[in-house]
Enzyme design. Sequence first.
Site, short mmCIF file in Angstrom:
data_model
loop_
_atom_site.label_atom_id
_atom_site.label_comp_id
_atom_site.label_asym_id
_atom_site.label_seq_id
_atom_site.Cartn_x
_atom_site.Cartn_y
_atom_site.Cartn_z
N CYS A 35 3.75 -13.00 -1.17
CA CYS A 35 3.73 -14.78 -0.74
C CYS A 35 2.38 -14.68 0.12
O CYS A 35 2.59 -15.31 1.19
CB CYS A 35 5.00 -14.57 0.12
SG CYS A 35 6.63 -14.65 -1.36
N THR A 36 2.41 -13.42 1.27
CA THR A 36 1.59 -12.52 2.07
C THR A 36 0.10 -13.99 1.89
O THR A 36 -0.31 -14.13 2.74
CB THR A 36 1.80 -11.57 3.04
OG1 THR A 36 2.77 -10.62 3.04
CG2 THR A 36 0.88 -11.07 3.64
#
Length: 211
Positions: free
Chosen positions: A45-46
Amino acid sequence: MAIRLGDEAPDFTAETTEGTIRFHDYLGDSWGILFSHPKDFTPVCTTELGAFAKAKPEFDKRNTKLIGVSVDDVASHQKWVGDIAETQGAALNYPLIGDEDRKVAGLYDMIHPNADDTLTVRSVFIIGPDKKVKLTLTYPASTGRNISEILRVLDSLQLTSEYKVATPVNWKDGDDVIITTAVSDDEAKDRFPKGFTTLKPYLRLTPQPNR
Ligand code: BEZ
């Protein structure tokens, strides 16, 4: 209930990293992309949030607003954004919804219990200016999305909403397009003055009309 193509995108009011947003008001007359993240402070997600931030000028060019959602709260998102800027070289420049009560995840059927009963899958919804859902994509938590593919399909959706064409396999902006079968040869001569090639009566190619 699953959201299907052509359905109206459910409206909602939510807290985000840019304050309270009412979804349809946020979209206004623009196209929109709503995409879900399983959880804050997770590696894939980052990278995705940073990549969407870097690509924002491309979405702006296409009159398209971005909005992400993750099932943690906004206070958690605010701590996470520092990590995104530090590790991905791009600061968050679109709102990220705090969905700790899973309201948005529920409305958009982003939790697939047989995959994970608390975290969302990676969903992508492309929404047209008419607030109708034009595209859905679903990835598992373990697979990051491809921003180039999202831009490519957005180009196709915007083109095919303006012209009576469809885009062939692996099409990308600038390639020849297919004249839809509803258009007769006579009509095609008027609509596509650059001409067209008939491979089969149902398969006619023409240069991209807005180029
Ligand atoms: C990730 O973003 O890296 C991730 C999130 C949830 C489960 C697995 C991976």
